[in-house]
Motif scaffolding. Structure first.
Motif, PDB file in Angstrom:
ATOM      1  N   LYS A  58       0.843  -1.203   0.000  1.00 27.00           N
ATOM      2  CA  LYS A  58       0.000   0.000   0.000  1.00 27.00           C
ATOM      3  C   LYS A  58       0.878   1.253   0.000  1.00 27.00           C
ATOM      4  O   LYS A  58       0.609   2.208  -0.724  1.00 27.00           O
ATOM      5  N   ALA A  59       1.932   1.229   0.804  1.00 30.33           N
ATOM      6  CA  ALA A  59       2.853   2.374   0.852  1.00 30.33           C
ATOM      7  C   ALA A  59       3.525   2.574  -0.504  1.00 30.33           C
ATOM      8  O   ALA A  59       3.675   3.717  -0.967  1.00 30.33           O
ATOM      9  N   LEU A  62       1.102   4.197  -2.953  1.00 27.85           N
ATOM     10  CA  LEU A  62       0.914   5.624  -2.689  1.00 27.85           C
ATOM     11  C   LEU A  62       2.001   6.489  -3.312  1.00 27.85           C
ATOM     12  O   LEU A  62       1.737   7.629  -3.705  1.00 27.85           O
ATOM     13  N   SER A  63       3.197   5.953  -3.432  1.00 26.58           N
ATOM     14  CA  SER A  63       4.311   6.769  -3.939  1.00 26.58           C
ATOM     15  C   SER A  63       4.849   6.321  -5.298  1.00 26.58           C
ATOM     16  O   SER A  63       5.847   6.871  -5.756  1.00 26.58           O
ATOM     17  N   ILE A  80      -8.654   0.003   3.533  1.00 22.50           N
ATOM     18  CA  ILE A  80      -8.060   1.337   3.462  1.00 22.50           C
ATOM     19  C   ILE A  80      -9.020   2.338   4.088  1.00 22.50           C
ATOM     20  O   ILE A  80     -10.190   2.042   4.332  1.00 22.50           O
ATOM     21  N   PHE A  84      -5.690   7.195   3.524  1.00 21.98           N
ATOM     22  CA  PHE A  84      -5.050   6.533   2.386  1.00 21.98           C
ATOM     23  C   PHE A  84      -5.450   7.223   1.082  1.00 21.98           C
ATOM     24  O   PHE A  84      -4.607   7.524   0.239  1.00 21.98           O
ATOM     25  N   THR A  87      -3.898  10.662   0.667  1.00 24.37           N
ATOM     26  CA  THR A  87      -2.496  10.550   0.254  1.00 24.37           C
ATOM     27  C   THR A  87      -2.391  10.109  -1.207  1.00 24.37           C
ATOM     28  O   THR A  87      -1.603  10.668  -1.973  1.00 24.37           O
ATOM     29  N   LEU A  88      -3.200   9.127  -1.595  1.00 29.68           N
ATOM     30  CA  LEU A  88      -3.191   8.645  -2.982  1.00 29.68           C
ATOM     31  C   LEU A  88      -3.516   9.782  -3.958  1.00 29.68           C
ATOM     32  O   LEU A  88      -2.952   9.849  -5.050  1.00 29.68           O
ATOM     33  N   ASN A  91      -0.579  11.553  -5.594  1.00 31.53           N
ATOM     34  CA  ASN A  91       0.396  10.824  -6.417  1.00 31.53           C
ATOM     35  C   ASN A  91       0.366  11.384  -7.835  1.00 31.53           C
ATOM     36  O   ASN A  91      -0.569  11.154  -8.591  1.00 31.53           O
ATOM     37  N   SER A 112     -13.273  10.758   1.696  1.00 30.92           N
ATOM     38  CA  SER A 112     -12.532  10.224   0.541  1.00 30.92           C
ATOM     39  C   SER A 112     -13.054  10.812  -0.753  1.00 30.92           C
ATOM     40  O   SER A 112     -12.273  11.145  -1.655  1.00 30.92           O
ATOM     41  N   SER A 119      -8.554  16.746  -5.431  1.00 28.44           N
ATOM     42  CA  SER A 119      -7.246  16.373  -5.965  1.00 28.44           C
ATOM     43  C   SER A 119      -6.924  17.171  -7.225  1.00 28.44           C
ATOM     44  O   SER A 119      -7.717  17.229  -8.157  1.00 28.44           O
TER      45      SER A 119
END
Length: 189
Positions: A58-59, A62-63, A80, A84, A87-88, A91, A112, A119
């Motif tokens: 998952k980490a 995200l990156s 999630i 999460f 953060t997503l 990206n 979310s 975003s």
């Protein structure tokens, strides 16, 4: 003659890219080295598999800088939460994202949906322009699947003054001028 040759080469490159775009599930991603693998550069759809993502996976998702062609991302049943997704949504490689499946994640809420709407990344890259019939301006649409979550919003206000770049997926060339006053529409299913 030169123009015809360039046009022909562009068509061939476009067809080659589209022929090489792949759909993977999480197990396929694992076999290719995980979300940090450069082989994901030609993946357009990532679907869930029978084995859930680990915390480390998952980490890495995200990156990951290699998701430039992903337009569909299935995160259903991955335990999630809103953080999460927040953060997503930052990206930078997910500019072409058009469908996000958040189903079967009990900790996904309206927050979310707002993260996706706000975003600056999701929906910011398109091949060609589309125009909103309702608002009459350049637009992009992001679809969010939310079955079996805590999301209660059925309708989401559009995000106005949204920046959209139009970039050909094969050549990387600009297909239409950048729009600062685009409209991002969110469809919640």
């Amino acid at each position: 003659m030169r123009l015809i040759t360039i046009f022909g080469a562009t068509i061939i490159a476009s067809m080659a890219l589209h022929a090489s775009l792949r759909d993977l599930d999480y197990d396929d991603v694992r076999r290719e080295g995980g979300f940090g693998s450069e082989t994901l550069i030609n993946v357009c759809r990532i679907e869930a598999s029978s084995t859930k993502l680990t915390v480390d996976e998952k980490a890495a998702l995200l990156s990951s800088p290699h998701l430039h062609h992903v337009h569909t991302l299935d995160l259903s049943g991955q335990d999630i939460d809103d953080y999460f997704i927040e953060t997503l949504a930052t990206n930078r490689s997910l500019g072409r994202l058009m469908t996000l499946d958040l189903s079967n994640n009990a900790r996904i809420t309206n927050d979310s949906i707002e993260s996706v709407r706000k975003s600056l990344i999701f929906g910011s890259v398109r091949d060609l322009p589309q125009v909103s019939a309702r608002y009459g301006g350049p637009s992009t649409t992001v679809r969010i699947k939310c079955k079996n979550t805590a999301v209660s919003k059925a309708e989401v206000d559009p995000e106005f003054y949204f920046g959209i770049d139009y970039i050909h997926p094969a050549t990387g060339r600009v297909t239409f001028e950048h729009v600062d006053q685009g409209i991002k529409l969110i469809l919640v299913e």
